[in-house]
Enzyme design. Sequence first.
Site, PDB file in Angstrom:
ATOM      1  N   GLU A  33      41.397  38.396  31.345  1.00  0.00           N
ATOM      2  CA  GLU A  33      40.988  38.431  32.750  1.00  0.00           C
ATOM      3  C   GLU A  33      42.167  38.746  33.669  1.00  0.00           C
ATOM      4  O   GLU A  33      42.019  39.477  34.647  1.00  0.00           O
ATOM      5  CB  GLU A  33      40.342  37.100  33.148  1.00  0.00           C
ATOM      6  CG  GLU A  33      38.966  36.878  32.539  1.00  0.00           C
ATOM      7  CD  GLU A  33      37.947  37.921  32.985  1.00  0.00           C
ATOM      8  OE1 GLU A  33      38.123  38.520  34.062  1.00  0.00           O
ATOM      9  OE2 GLU A  33      36.983  38.153  32.238  1.00  0.00           O
ATOM     10  N   TYR A 116      38.104  34.045  41.333  1.00  0.00           N
ATOM     11  CA  TYR A 116      37.438  34.901  40.355  1.00  0.00           C
ATOM     12  C   TYR A 116      37.833  34.513  38.932  1.00  0.00           C
ATOM     13  O   TYR A 116      36.980  34.307  38.069  1.00  0.00           O
ATOM     14  CB  TYR A 116      37.762  36.385  40.594  1.00  0.00           C
ATOM     15  CG  TYR A 116      37.357  37.220  39.407  1.00  0.00           C
ATOM     16  CD1 TYR A 116      36.036  37.610  39.251  1.00  0.00           C
ATOM     17  CD2 TYR A 116      38.271  37.538  38.395  1.00  0.00           C
ATOM     18  CE1 TYR A 116      35.631  38.318  38.125  1.00  0.00           C
ATOM     19  CE2 TYR A 116      37.880  38.238  37.274  1.00  0.00           C
ATOM     20  CZ  TYR A 116      36.554  38.632  37.146  1.00  0.00           C
ATOM     21  OH  TYR A 116      36.154  39.302  36.026  1.00  0.00           O
ATOM     22  N   ASP A 134      33.032  40.340  40.951  1.00  0.00           N
ATOM     23  CA  ASP A 134      34.061  41.368  41.072  1.00  0.00           C
ATOM     24  C   ASP A 134      33.462  42.580  41.781  1.00  0.00           C
ATOM     25  O   ASP A 134      32.319  42.545  42.257  1.00  0.00           O
ATOM     26  CB  ASP A 134      34.648  41.731  39.706  1.00  0.00           C
ATOM     27  CG  ASP A 134      33.698  42.555  38.838  1.00  0.00           C
ATOM     28  OD1 ASP A 134      32.494  42.664  39.192  1.00  0.00           O
ATOM     29  OD2 ASP A 134      34.152  43.099  37.813  1.00  0.00           O
TER      30      ASP A 134
END
Length: 289
Positions: A33, A116, A134
């Site tokens: 990520e 996020y 996103d």
Amino acid sequence: MDADVLLDWFSAHGRDLPWREPTCSAWGVLVSEIMLQQTPVVRVQPIWLEWMARWPVPSALAASSQGEVVRAWGKLGYPRRALRLHEAAGVIAKEHGDVVPSDVDTLLALPGIGAYTARAVAAFAYGRRAPVVDTNVRRVVARAVHGAGDAGPASNTRDMADVEALLPAEDAPAARFSAAIMELGALICTARAPKCADCPIYDECAWQHAGRPEYDGPAKPVQRYAGTDRYVRGRLLDVLRGSEGPVDKARLDLVWHDGGQRDRCLDSLLVDGLLEQTRDGLFALPGEH
């Protein structure tokens, strides 16, 4: 939006990525990520595989020098991410028994982990119900739910609420839905050339029902790279990554013709901790002198 339809599509068409494997650890998901932020999958995958082979647990990364970490980051871009990941690894190793936390609030307390990333790790590593938003997800929601050509300016509160309303109630399907809607935006509901004929939710898409109106919101900034400070910073770092030790200023001066911009970028790398200056005036990656 019919969650079952989207989940069936994802099962059939989702990409086979190593960080989606059932055997991938939460650490592997976290690394992916961080690397995937503003960086395409095709560039991330080989570097991710190298990192996981070299640093399979947070403590392994934490035990390495910052210089080694920056060097291994290669050309992924935005190298401060590497330093933040190194710092987070140290905290995970020391305070969490070398295991990436599963709770969003605990993840948010880690260095360099934002809203996020915390929710992505909770969803994709631990199968938790958490809205993961996103650019791809925002675009799918804008079109399929709101009938707009694209998403307007980001609003964390609005965007999270939009996705929250779409998630299935149970943890496991909600986590998979988060991955599926993101994949739909990456592969089908793309910004410039959406493949609407292949879209599993075509029949219920508000954008289709509205006649596919053009996006008429605020103009999006055009991103350029060549000649920017980020480009020059990358050129300077390339010199250090390609050397076996500290280098002198004259060698760095060769990478860019604009001396003022070059020196400004060199100073910013020093401030960010991506380079260090030795006592005799040479420059090195952090911890490599």
